[in-house]
Design a protein around this motif. Structure first.
Motif, PDB file in Angstrom:
ATOM      1  N   VAL A 692       0.831  -1.201   0.000  1.00 18.30           N
ATOM      2  CA  VAL A 692       0.000   0.000   0.000  1.00 18.30           C
ATOM      3  C   VAL A 692       0.867   1.252   0.000  1.00 18.30           C
ATOM      4  O   VAL A 692       0.535   2.265  -0.644  1.00 18.30           O
ATOM      5  CB  VAL A 692      -0.947  -0.010   1.222  1.00 18.30           C
ATOM      6  N   ASP A 693       1.999   1.205   0.707  1.00 16.04           N
ATOM      7  CA  ASP A 693       2.832   2.407   0.807  1.00 16.04           C
ATOM      8  C   ASP A 693       3.508   2.753  -0.520  1.00 16.04           C
ATOM      9  O   ASP A 693       4.120   3.821  -0.653  1.00 16.04           O
ATOM     10  CB  ASP A 693       3.882   2.241   1.902  1.00 16.04           C
ATOM     11  N   GLU A 694       3.415   1.880  -1.522  1.00 13.18           N
ATOM     12  CA  GLU A 694       3.946   2.203  -2.847  1.00 13.18           C
ATOM     13  C   GLU A 694       2.928   2.955  -3.697  1.00 13.18           C
ATOM     14  O   GLU A 694       3.307   3.681  -4.625  1.00 13.18           O
ATOM     15  CB  GLU A 694       4.363   0.922  -3.572  1.00 13.18           C
ATOM     16  N   VAL A 695       1.629   2.760  -3.408  1.00 11.14           N
ATOM     17  CA  VAL A 695       0.585   3.330  -4.264  1.00 11.14           C
ATOM     18  C   VAL A 695       0.031   4.625  -3.694  1.00 11.14           C
ATOM     19  O   VAL A 695      -0.153   5.611  -4.428  1.00 11.14           O
ATOM     20  CB  VAL A 695      -0.553   2.300  -4.457  1.00 11.14           C
ATOM     21  N   VAL A 696      -0.219   4.656  -2.384  1.00 11.12           N
ATOM     22  CA  VAL A 696      -0.899   5.810  -1.789  1.00 11.12           C
ATOM     23  C   VAL A 696      -0.127   7.111  -2.016  1.00 11.12           C
ATOM     24  O   VAL A 696      -0.736   8.137  -2.384  1.00 11.12           O
ATOM     25  CB  VAL A 696      -1.165   5.554  -0.296  1.00 11.12           C
ATOM     26  N   PRO A 697       1.190   7.170  -1.820  1.00  7.74           N
ATOM     27  CA  PRO A 697       1.878   8.448  -2.058  1.00  7.74           C
ATOM     28  C   PRO A 697       1.731   8.953  -3.485  1.00  7.74           C
ATOM     29  O   PRO A 697       1.665  10.170  -3.721  1.00  7.74           O
ATOM     30  CB  PRO A 697       3.337   8.112  -1.727  1.00  7.74           C
ATOM     31  N   MET A 698       1.644   8.036  -4.453  1.00 10.41           N
ATOM     32  CA  MET A 698       1.483   8.461  -5.845  1.00 10.41           C
ATOM     33  C   MET A 698       0.123   9.116  -6.074  1.00 10.41           C
ATOM     34  O   MET A 698      -0.044   9.917  -6.982  1.00 10.41           O
ATOM     35  CB  MET A 698       1.643   7.255  -6.774  1.00 10.41           C
ATOM     36  N   ALA A 699      -0.876   8.774  -5.237  1.00  9.16           N
ATOM     37  CA  ALA A 699      -2.207   9.345  -5.404  1.00  9.16           C
ATOM     38  C   ALA A 699      -2.307  10.763  -4.873  1.00  9.16           C
ATOM     39  O   ALA A 699      -3.314  11.429  -5.081  1.00  9.16           O
ATOM     40  CB  ALA A 699      -3.241   8.462  -4.709  1.00  9.16           C
ATOM     41  N   LEU A 700      -1.268  11.243  -4.165  1.00 11.84           N
ATOM     42  CA  LEU A 700      -1.321  12.571  -3.561  1.00 11.84           C
ATOM     43  C   LEU A 700      -0.639  13.635  -4.408  1.00 11.84           C
ATOM     44  O   LEU A 700      -0.464  14.777  -3.948  1.00 11.84           O
ATOM     45  CB  LEU A 700      -0.657  12.528  -2.171  1.00 11.84           C
ATOM     46  N   VAL A 701      -0.243  13.270  -5.639  1.00 13.25           N
ATOM     47  CA  VAL A 701       0.514  14.211  -6.471  1.00 13.25           C
ATOM     48  C   VAL A 701      -0.319  15.432  -6.819  1.00 13.25           C
ATOM     49  O   VAL A 701       0.176  16.568  -6.849  1.00 13.25           O
ATOM     50  CB  VAL A 701       1.011  13.504  -7.747  1.00 13.25           C
ATOM     51  N   GLY A 702      -1.606  15.260  -7.056  1.00 16.22           N
ATOM     52  CA  GLY A 702      -2.420  16.358  -7.544  1.00 16.22           C
ATOM     53  C   GLY A 702      -2.985  17.269  -6.470  1.00 16.22           C
ATOM     54  O   GLY A 702      -3.722  18.208  -6.805  1.00 16.22           O
ATOM     55  N   VAL A 703      -2.693  17.050  -5.193  1.00 14.02           N
ATOM     56  CA  VAL A 703      -3.248  17.896  -4.127  1.00 14.02           C
ATOM     57  C   VAL A 703      -2.176  18.860  -3.645  1.00 14.02           C
ATOM     58  O   VAL A 703      -0.967  18.605  -3.787  1.00 14.02           O
ATOM     59  CB  VAL A 703      -3.766  17.024  -2.965  1.00 14.02           C
ATOM     60  N   PRO A 704      -2.594  19.995  -3.066  1.00 16.91           N
ATOM     61  CA  PRO A 704      -1.597  20.964  -2.590  1.00 16.91           C
ATOM     62  C   PRO A 704      -0.688  20.368  -1.519  1.00 16.91           C
ATOM     63  O   PRO A 704      -1.074  19.481  -0.756  1.00 16.91           O
ATOM     64  CB  PRO A 704      -2.455  22.100  -2.018  1.00 16.91           C
ATOM     65  N   GLU A 705       0.535  20.846  -1.483  1.00 14.91           N
ATOM     66  CA  GLU A 705       1.475  20.381  -0.460  1.00 14.91           C
ATOM     67  C   GLU A 705       0.993  20.788   0.929  1.00 14.91           C
ATOM     68  O   GLU A 705       0.306  21.803   1.097  1.00 14.91           O
ATOM     69  CB  GLU A 705       2.861  20.962  -0.726  1.00 14.91           C
ATOM     70  N   ASP A 706       1.355  20.001   1.923  1.00  9.10           N
ATOM     71  CA  ASP A 706       1.003  20.235   3.328  1.00  9.10           C
ATOM     72  C   ASP A 706      -0.502  20.195   3.575  1.00  9.10           C
ATOM     73  O   ASP A 706      -0.980  20.656   4.610  1.00  9.10           O
ATOM     74  CB  ASP A 706       1.550  21.590   3.809  1.00  9.10           C
ATOM     75  N   SER A 707      -1.275  19.643   2.618  1.00 14.10           N
ATOM     76  CA  SER A 707      -2.707  19.506   2.859  1.00 14.10           C
ATOM     77  C   SER A 707      -3.081  18.097   3.328  1.00 14.10           C
ATOM     78  O   SER A 707      -4.228  17.860   3.712  1.00 14.10           O
ATOM     79  CB  SER A 707      -3.495  19.827   1.591  1.00 14.10           C
ATOM     80  N   VAL A 708      -2.120  17.168   3.283  1.00 12.41           N
ATOM     81  CA  VAL A 708      -2.389  15.774   3.636  1.00 12.41           C
ATOM     82  C   VAL A 708      -1.308  15.287   4.578  1.00 12.41           C
ATOM     83  O   VAL A 708      -0.110  15.533   4.359  1.00 12.41           O
ATOM     84  CB  VAL A 708      -2.437  14.872   2.381  1.00 12.41           C
ATOM     85  N   ALA A 709      -1.723  14.592   5.660  1.00 10.43           N
ATOM     86  CA  ALA A 709      -0.809  13.915   6.582  1.00 10.43           C
ATOM     87  C   ALA A 709      -0.896  12.418   6.302  1.00 10.43           C
ATOM     88  O   ALA A 709      -1.972  11.821   6.370  1.00 10.43           O
ATOM     89  CB  ALA A 709      -1.183  14.218   8.035  1.00 10.43           C
ATOM     90  N   LEU A 710       0.235  11.801   5.989  1.00  5.15           N
ATOM     91  CA  LEU A 710       0.273  10.404   5.558  1.00  5.15           C
ATOM     92  C   LEU A 710       0.763   9.523   6.698  1.00  5.15           C
ATOM     93  O   LEU A 710       1.792   9.812   7.317  1.00  5.15           O
ATOM     94  CB  LEU A 710       1.181  10.260   4.333  1.00  5.15           C
ATOM     95  N   ASP A 711       0.035   8.438   6.977  1.00  6.12           N
ATOM     96  CA  ASP A 711       0.405   7.488   8.028  1.00  6.12           C
ATOM     97  C   ASP A 711       0.145   6.076   7.510  1.00  6.12           C
ATOM     98  O   ASP A 711      -0.879   5.462   7.789  1.00  6.12           O
ATOM     99  CB  ASP A 711      -0.404   7.756   9.304  1.00  6.12           C
ATOM    100  N   VAL A 712       1.065   5.570   6.693  1.00  2.08           N
ATOM    101  CA  VAL A 712       0.942   4.235   6.108  1.00  2.08           C
ATOM    102  C   VAL A 712       2.172   3.429   6.519  1.00  2.08           C
ATOM    103  O   VAL A 712       3.257   3.618   5.963  1.00  2.08           O
ATOM    104  CB  VAL A 712       0.833   4.300   4.568  1.00  2.08           C
ATOM    105  N   PRO A 713       2.067   2.513   7.513  1.00  2.00           N
ATOM    106  CA  PRO A 713       3.227   1.739   7.962  1.00  2.00           C
ATOM    107  C   PRO A 713       3.776   0.849   6.861  1.00  2.00           C
ATOM    108  O   PRO A 713       3.039   0.332   6.019  1.00  2.00           O
ATOM    109  CB  PRO A 713       2.666   0.902   9.119  1.00  2.00           C
ATOM    110  N   GLU A 714       5.068   0.653   6.885  1.00  2.00           N
ATOM    111  CA  GLU A 714       5.706  -0.218   5.892  1.00  2.00           C
ATOM    112  C   GLU A 714       5.506  -1.697   6.220  1.00  2.00           C
ATOM    113  O   GLU A 714       5.750  -2.547   5.372  1.00  2.00           O
ATOM    114  CB  GLU A 714       7.207   0.098   5.820  1.00  2.00           C
ATOM    115  N   THR A 715       5.064  -1.987   7.452  1.00  2.00           N
ATOM    116  CA  THR A 715       4.914  -3.393   7.866  1.00  2.00           C
ATOM    117  C   THR A 715       3.572  -3.989   7.485  1.00  2.00           C
ATOM    118  O   THR A 715       3.307  -5.150   7.804  1.00  2.00           O
ATOM    119  CB  THR A 715       5.083  -3.481   9.392  1.00  2.00           C
ATOM    120  N   LEU A 716       2.743  -3.225   6.814  1.00  2.00           N
ATOM    121  CA  LEU A 716       1.438  -3.762   6.419  1.00  2.00           C
ATOM    122  C   LEU A 716       1.605  -4.894   5.412  1.00  2.00           C
ATOM    123  O   LEU A 716       2.549  -4.892   4.609  1.00  2.00           O
ATOM    124  CB  LEU A 716       0.583  -2.657   5.794  1.00  2.00           C
ATOM    125  N   PRO A 717       0.695  -5.860   5.432  1.00  2.00           N
ATOM    126  CA  PRO A 717       0.770  -6.922   4.419  1.00  2.00           C
ATOM    127  C   PRO A 717       0.466  -6.360   3.032  1.00  2.00           C
ATOM    128  O   PRO A 717      -0.178  -5.321   2.885  1.00  2.00           O
ATOM    129  CB  PRO A 717      -0.304  -7.910   4.871  1.00  2.00           C
TER     130      PRO A 717
END
Length: 851
Positions: A692-717
């Motif tokens: 999931v941590d490979e896809v979700v950051p790519m989905a935030l490209v079109g939103v303004p910076e500092d408008s989203v706080a991301l909390d996606v652990p790398e240990t998720l299946p």
């Protein structure tokens, strides 16, 4: 070699002590000198369970490499070489690492049993395959690791390891099940009191059913005919009259007083044609008993008391509930009645309850049996009176001289009695015999079959005529009564069918079952064909062995139009029953047509929805596409103007407007294309495993910076998704959340694991959405509140949900604590079962389980 025996410790939830009980049993067997080894037991870091492993021989495990990781599984070959008397195998539903000998651990156990080794294993109730949907509805978690029910049912011993929800939660709070940092999350999610109570009830009921099966098998094997009151089973005898509902409710109250009480309502229909009960009343009683948790049964039998007792003994019933007789006092002349007969022949092990009701002594009001209009008993009594009565009277009158007139009146009384009892034929026989006896013994010349006085001839003729007249009247009354009873039964059936037509309630299968029960047939089927030379096909059926190829193969066939027929097997119906059968056949054709019309209506509805989408699409394009195009054209025209000298800042601002307009167009057209793909069903996801941590950051490209706080652990299946569809779904959710979030409040995008699912949550602090509008916001071209037209055409959330469902996921809306809206995107994990908080010991192998 004899097959080994399987013993299973069954639990309602992880942590109840299945593994502990299994190890304790192993120590007891070792003390008795049994060769017992540990084939595979996982202690999950629980000190007390780990302590019990000490002193037990453990067969070395097999180590397997998979995707760069090293995992341990049970070494079946090593256990077979060791050939112990008893092997301990934990977690029967476990899925083995790819490359193992078998795909499932229960298959490994089958090999050990086939080799003659006894196996002791453990399993939780949620891992039984048949209960997957039930467990998911209770806990919200779909169990991916399951074991076929038949494997557990075949176990020689099943022992329930039970614990109350409160005790299990205390055990968890004390740290005896999970690590302290996992306890709070476990108690607030999977291990809620309601979940544990429901799972415990499932386990108790499942084990109780298995015990009941073993008891029935034992009784059948040892031919035990006596009733064993191990469980309260209450049989309710129904007549189809209005008192049936009272009896059912009384039986339900009796069942509640006993542990595991069960109610079985039974209606016994005669095998000679139309049933005597009201179909509508029986349908109401069937619904009532099923609503109260009981079952409804239909039995065919001419001897009602014998059939009722046979059914009760067959199901090992302990009580029978019957209603007080509705017969009037004079009707007891013809027999003691069903209730008294059942009570007399029930025996000491079957209690019979006679329940009073409002219909007592008001008359049965039911049609008499087919065959004779007066009943077999009355006909026999009539013939006995007709043949024996005149002979006995002649012997009596030979000793007393009463005169010819009195003699004739006495013989006439015998004839009338025969007519009242047996009808026309016995009365005729009595009149003929009486006339002969009068002529032979009492009219001159005596002891000769001649009459000398013409007046005596007239008297004998009048005597014979009166006898025939009385017999005809009695027979006509019986015929009219029989016809009235039949017509009432037929009218009730036709009224019931007409009501179903108006309400549209009866399905084709239910109607065919009603046909089978009404006419006491073995099976019923509705056959149809497209043309005169086309083969017949079955549109619906009920019962065992219905005719499926030709109506001519059935005992009764009723044509419906040119290319449809209702076929029944069991016996040949008389002609008078075919009128009602024709009504049933017509109703079956109507039901079939209604079903097809409903399917056509559904397809038309889908087409109408598509037309609505296209109409809304054109309306949206007319404005929402035109606005950014107009802005782009105005900016380009301004830049191309020769009479205006633009500064660098102005040129940059115009170019920025062009870029924003182009982005809006790109986003809008993309959503429109995506929506059209979803509506036409052409979305074909390319599923693969990805983090999931490979896809979700790519989905935030079109939103303004500092408008989203991301909390996606790398240990998720890893999740099994289409990366492109997932990125579009998350991008639409984030864009929608940013649009409605107040200035200065960031949108939170987080992810967490829930057994076989991974949830992505998009949390905003905006105005939120009321509960009644939460589903509506996912419909195409919907914008909640007073969002301006420039806010888009309302496709973002609809596209996000459509893509989620295409990937076997779900998208729902929840309220954010403290205000706002939370979008929950649930995805299927590629390796189900890694989270110990929700699946317990059977799925706690997060580091060991690869799939």
């Amino acid at each position: 070699m004899a097959r080994g025996k399987l013993r299973i410790y069954l639990g309602a939830a992880p942590g109840v002590g299945k593994t502990y009980a299994m190890l304790a049993e192993a120590h007891r067997r070792l003390e008795r000198g049994t060769d017992c080894v540990v084939a595979y037991v996982e202690h999950h870091g629980r000190p007390r369970t780990e302590t019990l492993l000490h002193g037990l021989e453990q067969v070395p495990r097999r180590r397997l490499e998979h995707r760069g990781g090293s995992f341990e599984e049970m070494d079946v070959d090593a256990v077979l070489r060791r050939a112990p008397a008893v092997a301990l195998v934990d977690e029967l539903a476990h899925t083995n690492v790819p490359g193992s000998r078998n795909a499932k651990r229960w298959q490994d156990v089958e090999e050990l049993l086939a080799a003659g080794t006894d196996v002791v294993s453990t399993v939780n109730i949620q891992h039984l395959e048949s209960l997957g949907d039930v467990v998911e509805s209770i806990t919200g978690v779909r169990q991916r690791e399951t074991v076929p029910d038949e494997v557990v049912r075949r176990a020689d011993q099943i022992e329930l390891v039970d614990m109350s929800p409160q005790a299990l939660r205390r055990r968890m709070a004390h740290g005896n099940v999970y690590q302290p940092d996992k306890v709070d999350a476990a108690l607030s999610n999977y291990f809620r009191p309601g979940n544990l109570t429901a799972l415990r009830e499932l386990a108790l009921l499942w084990v109780a059913d298995r015990v009941d099966e073993h008891l029935n098998a034992y009784r059948s094997e040892h031919r035990v005919s006596r009733i064993w009151g191990s469980r309260e089973r209450i049989v309710v005898g129904l007549t189809g009259g209005p008192e049936g509902r009272t009896l059912i409710r009384r039986a339900a109250r009796l069942a509640e007083k006993g542990a595991g009480g069960e109610v079985l309502a039974v209606y016994i229909a005669r095998s000679d044609g139309l049933t005597a009960a009201s179909p509508k009343e029986l349908a109401l009683q069937r619904t009532l008993v099923e609503d109260l948790g009981g079952t409804f049964h239909h039995v065919v039998g001419d001897d009602i008391p014998a059939a009722l007792l046979a059914f009760a003994r067959g199901v090992n019933a302990t009580q029978i509930v019957l209603g007080s007789s509705r017969r009037k006092a004079w009707q007891y002349v013809f027999g003691p009645g069903v209730g008294a007969t059942v009570a007399r022949e029930s025996g000491p092990d079957l209690d019979v309850h006679i329940v009073t009701h409002g219909e007592v002594a008001k008359g049965r009001g039911l049609p008499v049996a087919r065959g004779s209009r007066l009943g077999r008993g009355r006909v026999v009594a009539g013939w006995v009176t007709a043949l024996a009565g005149p002979a006995l009277l002649a012997l009596l009158l030979n000793t007393v001289d009463l005169g010819l007139a009195n003699d004739m009146l006495l013989f006439l009384a015998i004839t009338v009695a025969a007519a009242l009892l047996g009808g026309l034929l016995p009365a005729l026989a009595s009149a003929a015999l009486g006339s002969l006896l009068l002529n032979f013994f009492y009219t001159p010349p005596l002891h000769r079959l001649t009459v000398s006085d013409p007046r005596n001839i007239v008297a004998i003729a009048i005597f014979f005529g009166v006898g025939m007249a009385v017999a005809s009247v009695v027979d006509l009354a019986a015929r009219r009564t029989h016809q009235a009873s039949r017509l009432r039964a037929e009218s009730e059936i036709l009224s019931f069918l007409a009501g179903n037509v108006l309400r549209g309630e009866t399905s084709l299968e239910a109607l065919l079952e009603r046909v089978r029960e009404t006419f006491a047939m073995e099976s019923a089927a509705l056959l149809e064909r497209a043309g005169d030379v086309e083969p017949w096909t079955c549109a619906g059926r009920a019962g065992v062995g219905p005719p499926l190829e030709r109506p001519e193969d059935a005992d009764v066939d009723m044509p419906v139009g040119d290319h449809m027929a209702l076929a029944l097997t069991g016996r040949v119906l008389p002609a008078e029953d075919r009128r009602v059968l024709a009504a049933f056949a017509a109703q079956a054709a109507v039901v079939l047509d209604r079903r097809r019309l409903k399917a056509e209506a559904d397809r038309a509805g889908a087409l109408a929805e598509g037309n609505r989408i296209r109409t809304a699409l054109l309306a949206a394009v007319s404005h929402d596409l035109r606005t950014p195009l107009a802005g782009i054209k105005a900016a380009v025209s301004s830049l191309r103007a020769d009479d205006v000298a633009w500064s660098e800042e102005d040129r940059a601002e115009l170019l920025e407007g062009i870029e924003e307009g182009a982005d809006r167009l790109d986003h809008l057209v993309g959503n429109l294309l995506d929506m059209s793909r979803l509506q036409t069903g052409t979305v074909t996801p390319l599923i693969r495993e990805i983090d999931v941590d490979e896809v979700v950051p790519m989905a935030l490209v079109g939103v303004p910076e500092d408008s989203v706080a991301l909390d996606v652990p790398e240990t998720l299946p890893m999740v099994a998704v289409d990366p492109g569809l997932l990125e579009r779904s998350v991008a639409n959710l984030v864009e929608n959340a940013v649009k409605y979030s107040p200035p200065g409040r960031r949108v939170t995008v987080s992810a967490s694991a829930l057994v076989d699912r991974v949830e992505v949550r998009v949390v905003d602090r905006g105005p939120g959405v009321p509960d009644e509008a939460k589903d509506r916001i996912f419909e195409p071209f919907q914008r909640y509140g007073d969002a301006p037209r420039g806010a888009g055409v309302g496709l973002g959330l609809a596209v996000a949900r459509g893509f989620a469902e295409a990937m076997d996921g779900t998208l729902t809306a929840e309220d954010t604590p403290g205000g706002g809206l939370t979008m929950v995107l649930s995805l299927r994990a590629a390796r189900p079962g890694p989270d110990p908080l929700h699946a317990g010991e059977d799925t706690a192998e997060q580091e060991r389980q690869p799939q």
